[in-house]
Design a protein around this motif. Structure first.
Motif, PDB file in Angstrom:
ATOM      1  N   ARG A 198       2.457  14.324  -8.556  1.00 11.75           N
ATOM      2  CA  ARG A 198       3.062  14.713  -7.401  1.00 11.75           C
ATOM      3  C   ARG A 198       2.509  15.627  -6.331  1.00 11.75           C
ATOM      4  N   LYS A 199       0.928  15.438  -6.463  1.00 13.71           N
ATOM      5  CA  LYS A 199       0.016  16.494  -6.041  1.00 13.71           C
ATOM      6  C   LYS A 199      -0.407  15.509  -4.389  1.00 13.71           C
ATOM      7  N   CYS A 200      -0.748  16.491  -3.434  1.00 19.27           N
ATOM      8  CA  CYS A 200      -1.177  15.767  -2.322  1.00 19.27           C
ATOM      9  C   CYS A 200      -2.927  15.593  -2.627  1.00 19.27           C
ATOM     10  N   LEU A 201      -3.223  14.296  -2.459  1.00 20.43           N
ATOM     11  CA  LEU A 201      -4.500  14.175  -2.859  1.00 20.43           C
ATOM     12  C   LEU A 201      -5.671  14.273  -1.575  1.00 20.43           C
ATOM     13  N   HIS A 202      -5.023  13.739  -0.619  1.00 22.15           N
ATOM     14  CA  HIS A 202      -5.827  13.678   1.054  1.00 22.15           C
ATOM     15  C   HIS A 202      -4.850  13.710   2.063  1.00 22.15           C
ATOM     16  N   LYS A 203      -5.258  14.052   3.047  1.00 21.77           N
ATOM     17  CA  LYS A 203      -4.596  14.143   4.376  1.00 21.77           C
ATOM     18  C   LYS A 203      -5.333  13.585   5.528  1.00 21.77           C
ATOM     19  N   PHE A 204      -5.113  12.805   6.251  1.00 24.73           N
ATOM     20  CA  PHE A 204      -5.917  12.427   7.428  1.00 24.73           C
ATOM     21  C   PHE A 204      -5.070  12.146   8.694  1.00 24.73           C
ATOM     22  N   GLU A 205      -5.670  12.124   9.843  1.00 25.84           N
ATOM     23  CA  GLU A 205      -4.915  11.976  11.137  1.00 25.84           C
ATOM     24  C   GLU A 205      -5.209  10.577  11.557  1.00 25.84           C
ATOM     25  N   ASP A 206      -4.081  10.005  12.085  1.00 25.78           N
ATOM     26  CA  ASP A 206      -4.127   8.636  12.600  1.00 25.78           C
ATOM     27  C   ASP A 206      -4.439   8.971  14.013  1.00 25.78           C
ATOM     28  N   GLU A 207      -5.618   8.115  14.211  1.00 24.68           N
ATOM     29  CA  GLU A 207      -6.167   8.221  15.341  1.00 24.68           C
ATOM     30  C   GLU A 207      -5.182   8.059  16.864  1.00 24.68           C
ATOM     31  N   GLY A 208      -5.457   9.111  17.690  1.00 28.71           N
ATOM     32  CA  GLY A 208      -4.389   8.860  19.012  1.00 28.71           C
ATOM     33  C   GLY A 208      -3.201   8.848  18.934  1.00 28.71           C
ATOM     34  N   SER A 209      -2.545   9.026  17.641  1.00 30.41           N
ATOM     35  CA  SER A 209      -1.091   9.061  17.168  1.00 30.41           C
ATOM     36  C   SER A 209      -0.113  10.410  17.900  1.00 30.41           C
ATOM     37  N   LEU A 210       0.570   9.956  18.654  1.00 31.20           N
ATOM     38  CA  LEU A 210       1.329  11.278  19.237  1.00 31.20           C
ATOM     39  C   LEU A 210       2.600  11.511  18.135  1.00 31.20           C
ATOM     40  N   GLU A 211       2.840  10.268  17.769  1.00 27.74           N
ATOM     41  CA  GLU A 211       4.343  10.207  16.942  1.00 27.74           C
ATOM     42  C   GLU A 211       4.127   9.144  16.039  1.00 27.74           C
ATOM     43  N   GLY A 212       4.253   9.405  14.737  1.00 25.29           N
ATOM     44  CA  GLY A 212       4.328   8.424  13.666  1.00 25.29           C
ATOM     45  C   GLY A 212       5.498   7.618  13.530  1.00 25.29           C
ATOM     46  N   LYS A 213       5.594   6.311  13.413  1.00 25.02           N
ATOM     47  CA  LYS A 213       6.721   5.535  13.280  1.00 25.02           C
ATOM     48  C   LYS A 213       7.039   4.950  12.024  1.00 25.02           C
ATOM     49  N   CYS A 214       5.789   4.005  11.637  1.00 25.06           N
ATOM     50  CA  CYS A 214       5.862   3.062  10.418  1.00 25.06           C
ATOM     51  C   CYS A 214       4.621   2.745   9.725  1.00 25.06           C
ATOM     52  N   ILE A 215       4.512   2.479   8.671  1.00 23.10           N
ATOM     53  CA  ILE A 215       3.494   2.622   7.797  1.00 23.10           C
ATOM     54  C   ILE A 215       3.346   1.432   6.742  1.00 23.10           C
ATOM     55  N   ALA A 216       2.497   0.629   6.457  1.00 26.97           N
ATOM     56  CA  ALA A 216       2.590  -0.325   5.458  1.00 26.97           C
ATOM     57  C   ALA A 216       1.026  -0.424   4.971  1.00 26.97           C
ATOM     58  N   VAL A 217       1.247  -0.763   3.531  1.00 25.97           N
ATOM     59  CA  VAL A 217      -0.044  -0.920   2.606  1.00 25.97           C
ATOM     60  C   VAL A 217      -0.019  -2.315   2.248  1.00 25.97           C
ATOM     61  N   SER A 218      -1.250  -3.093   2.440  1.00 28.28           N
ATOM     62  CA  SER A 218      -1.347  -4.424   2.307  1.00 28.28           C
ATOM     63  C   SER A 218      -1.287  -4.859   0.598  1.00 28.28           C
ATOM     64  N   LYS A 219      -1.017  -5.935   0.265  1.00 31.93           N
ATOM     65  CA  LYS A 219      -0.860  -6.190  -1.167  1.00 31.93           C
ATOM     66  C   LYS A 219      -2.060  -6.298  -2.172  1.00 31.93           C
ATOM     67  N   ASN A 220      -3.135  -6.359  -1.435  1.00 36.71           N
ATOM     68  CA  ASN A 220      -4.341  -6.398  -2.073  1.00 36.71           C
ATOM     69  C   ASN A 220      -5.144  -4.831  -2.234  1.00 36.71           C
ATOM     70  N   ASN A 221      -4.208  -3.771  -1.392  1.00 36.36           N
ATOM     71  CA  ASN A 221      -4.643  -2.390  -1.551  1.00 36.36           C
ATOM     72  C   ASN A 221      -5.938  -2.250  -0.602  1.00 36.36           C
ATOM     73  N   GLN A 222      -6.116  -3.096   0.369  1.00 34.18           N
ATOM     74  CA  GLN A 222      -7.387  -2.935   1.024  1.00 34.18           C
ATOM     75  C   GLN A 222      -7.203  -2.426   2.436  1.00 34.18           C
ATOM     76  N   TYR A 223      -6.039  -2.484   3.094  1.00 32.22           N
ATOM     77  CA  TYR A 223      -5.586  -2.051   4.408  1.00 32.22           C
ATOM     78  C   TYR A 223      -4.379  -1.081   4.491  1.00 32.22           C
ATOM     79  N   VAL A 224      -4.457  -0.124   5.432  1.00 35.57           N
ATOM     80  CA  VAL A 224      -3.167   0.793   5.692  1.00 35.57           C
ATOM     81  C   VAL A 224      -3.108   0.416   7.352  1.00 35.57           C
ATOM     82  N   ALA A 225      -1.794   0.028   7.330  1.00 31.69           N
ATOM     83  CA  ALA A 225      -1.699  -0.094   8.975  1.00 31.69           C
ATOM     84  C   ALA A 225      -0.324   0.782   9.345  1.00 31.69           C
ATOM     85  N   CYS A 226      -0.621   1.842  10.321  1.00 34.59           N
ATOM     86  CA  CYS A 226      -0.022   2.972  10.850  1.00 34.59           C
ATOM     87  C   CYS A 226       0.645   2.659  12.538  1.00 34.59           C
ATOM     88  N   GLY A 227       1.964   2.416  12.549  1.00 32.71           N
ATOM     89  CA  GLY A 227       2.401   2.480  13.752  1.00 32.71           C
ATOM     90  C   GLY A 227       3.078   3.253  14.301  1.00 32.71           C
TER      91      GLY A 227
END
Length: 444
Positions: free
Chosen positions: A302-331
């Motif tokens: 339950r520790k925070c491993l890392h933090k990153f900024e979503d490029e150009g995002s003013l307000e985060g809305k939704c997120i998904a990780v692909s089933k093969n763990n290759q991609y992260v999509a941030c809306g």
């Protein structure tokens, strides 16, 4: 001439084999078969075969002959395929050789299953089926549509306080069952990983319901000890079926045991958490904050491993990780969906997206990957027909979806792909779960 000679020699060999086959003795002789047994012809299934009132009973042999006569009358003689001794001889064509190959294929066993080719970009071969919930449209907004993890079943849940299950056949989609949760408009509903339970949260409730499909019981979970929240709404279930992650207010995240529905641990992000997603191996959680930052948590410590900024995002809305763990999509609220590779997200504080998907003009409210990680569906519930399907790895949008000539999607509330991508469904604000058959995928 050469080919004709070949053909005749082939048919000679074939006829010789046939005659051998016909002259073989039966492997088993049943004496009862020889006994003359009379059949009642007055039965409603056989009444039509009687030629006169004298034929109230017929022997089995005579009945067989009568059936053959009727069949031949209907077919205009004996069809070639029904004659054992004589097979229709015709000139060979290219298609004949193909059918011979097919016959050859059916005469031997072996492993003919191979991986399907990768999905082509540009135009997605698809057809529109009747809505998944055709037999019971929701009254008003449909909050959730989700396919069952193992059965050919889809679940819908909505603001009309109902949760319904339908059999998916793409033709009629018959209803299996509906449950009604009194004074409990559903905010979100989700299958457990084993597919035996449905968990449903409400729009303005502390409690949530667990519907046990095996026993048919609806269990109210009145309050989770340690979770001090006015409402329990958004939640995620880990792919291994162990955890339920509840999104609280003020940046709090509550990790519950899926088995006991008790609190295991609490985590907190800076600001307010708007969406979370588990990695496919259930070892990490990606949490997206209202301020456009993504926090990566280790589930075990339950520790925070890392933090990153979503490029150009003013307000985060939704997120998904692909089933093969290759991609992260941030809306984000601007409608931009940034697609990252997970290895970059784990290392860098300001990662560059591999693609910024700019097709939505209003806030991106739902992102989901298909099981083969070849399609990313992005949607906004703030404007009609705002659903786009993005091809991976070319990161191009399929041009033929949605169909612009006629409105059918309206405001997309929720989306899901069936377990092997054969179907795609979109729940809208008109109470319908639209269903599309993706023809590239042969399985449900």
């Amino acid at each position: 001439r050469k080919s004709l000679r070949k053909d005749s020699s082939d048919s000679e060999v074939e006829n010789e084999a046939k005659s051998k086959f016909l002259s073989k003795k039966p492997a088993w002789v049943d004496e009862d078969d020889e006994a003359e047994e009379n059949v009642d012809m007055t039965h409603r299934y056989r009444r039509d075969f009687m030629k006169s009132d004298a034929e109230k009973t017929l022997t089995k042999k005579k009945l067989k002959r009568r059936l053959e006569e009727q069949f031949q009358r209907a077919m205009g003689g004996v069809p070639a395929w029904a004659e054992l001794g004589n097979r229709k001889k015709s000139k060979r064509t290219a298609s004949d050789s193909d059918s011979d190959e097919d016959d050859d294929l059916l005469c031997r066993t072996g492993n003919f299953i191979s991986n399907s080719e990768s999905l082509p970009r540009g135009i997605l071969k698809m057809s529109t089926c009747l809505p998944a919930n055709q037999e019971r449209f929701a009254n008003g907004k449909l909050a959730t549509v989700q396919f069952h993890p193992s059965a050919q079943v889809v679940m819908t849940a909505g603001r009309d306080r109902s949760v319904s299950l339908f059999q998916v056949d793409g033709i009629r989609n018959p209803r299996i069952q509906s449950i009604y949760l009194e004074s409990f408009p559903v905010y979100k509903a989700c299958f457990s990983v084993d597919g035996e339970q449905v968990i449903a949260t409400g729009t303005h409730h502390k409690m949530f319901f667990v519907y046990d499909m095996m026993s048919g019981s609806i269990i109210p979970m009145q309050k989770v000890r340690g979770v001090e929240e006015r409402f329990l709404r958004d939640f995620e279930i880990s792919p291994d079926g162990s955890f339920m992650l509840v999104t609280g207010t003020s940046g709090y995240l509550y990790l519950l045991s899926m088995k006991t529905k008790e609190l295991i641990s609490t985590m907190k992000v800076n600001g307010r958490c708007t969406a979370s997603a588990f990695t496919p191996d259930s070892s990490k959680i990606y949490s997206y904050s209202k301020e456009g930052e993504v926090f990566i948590w280790d589930v075990r410590s339950r520790k925070c491993l890392h933090k990153f900024e979503d490029e150009g995002s003013l307000e985060g809305k939704c997120i998904a990780v692909s089933k093969n763990n290759q991609y992260v999509a941030c809306g984000s609220a601007s409608g931009v969906v940034n697609l990252y590779t997970t290895d970059v997200c784990l290392k860098e504080n300001h990662p560059k997206p591999v693609k910024a998907i700019m097709n939505l003009v209003t806030s991106a409210t739902c992102v989901t990957f298909n099981p083969t990680t070849e399609i990313l569906a992005v949607a906004s519930r703030e404007t009609d027909e705002a659903v786009k399907l993005v091809h991976i790895p070319s990161y191009t949008v399929f041009s033929n979806f949605p169909v612009f000539r006629r409105k059918q999607i309206y405001l997309a509330q929720s989306m899901d792909f069936s377990p092997r991508s054969g179907f795609f469904s979109v729940a809208n604000n008109k109470g319908k779960a639209l269903l599309f058959r993706l023809k590239h995928y042969s399985d449900f």
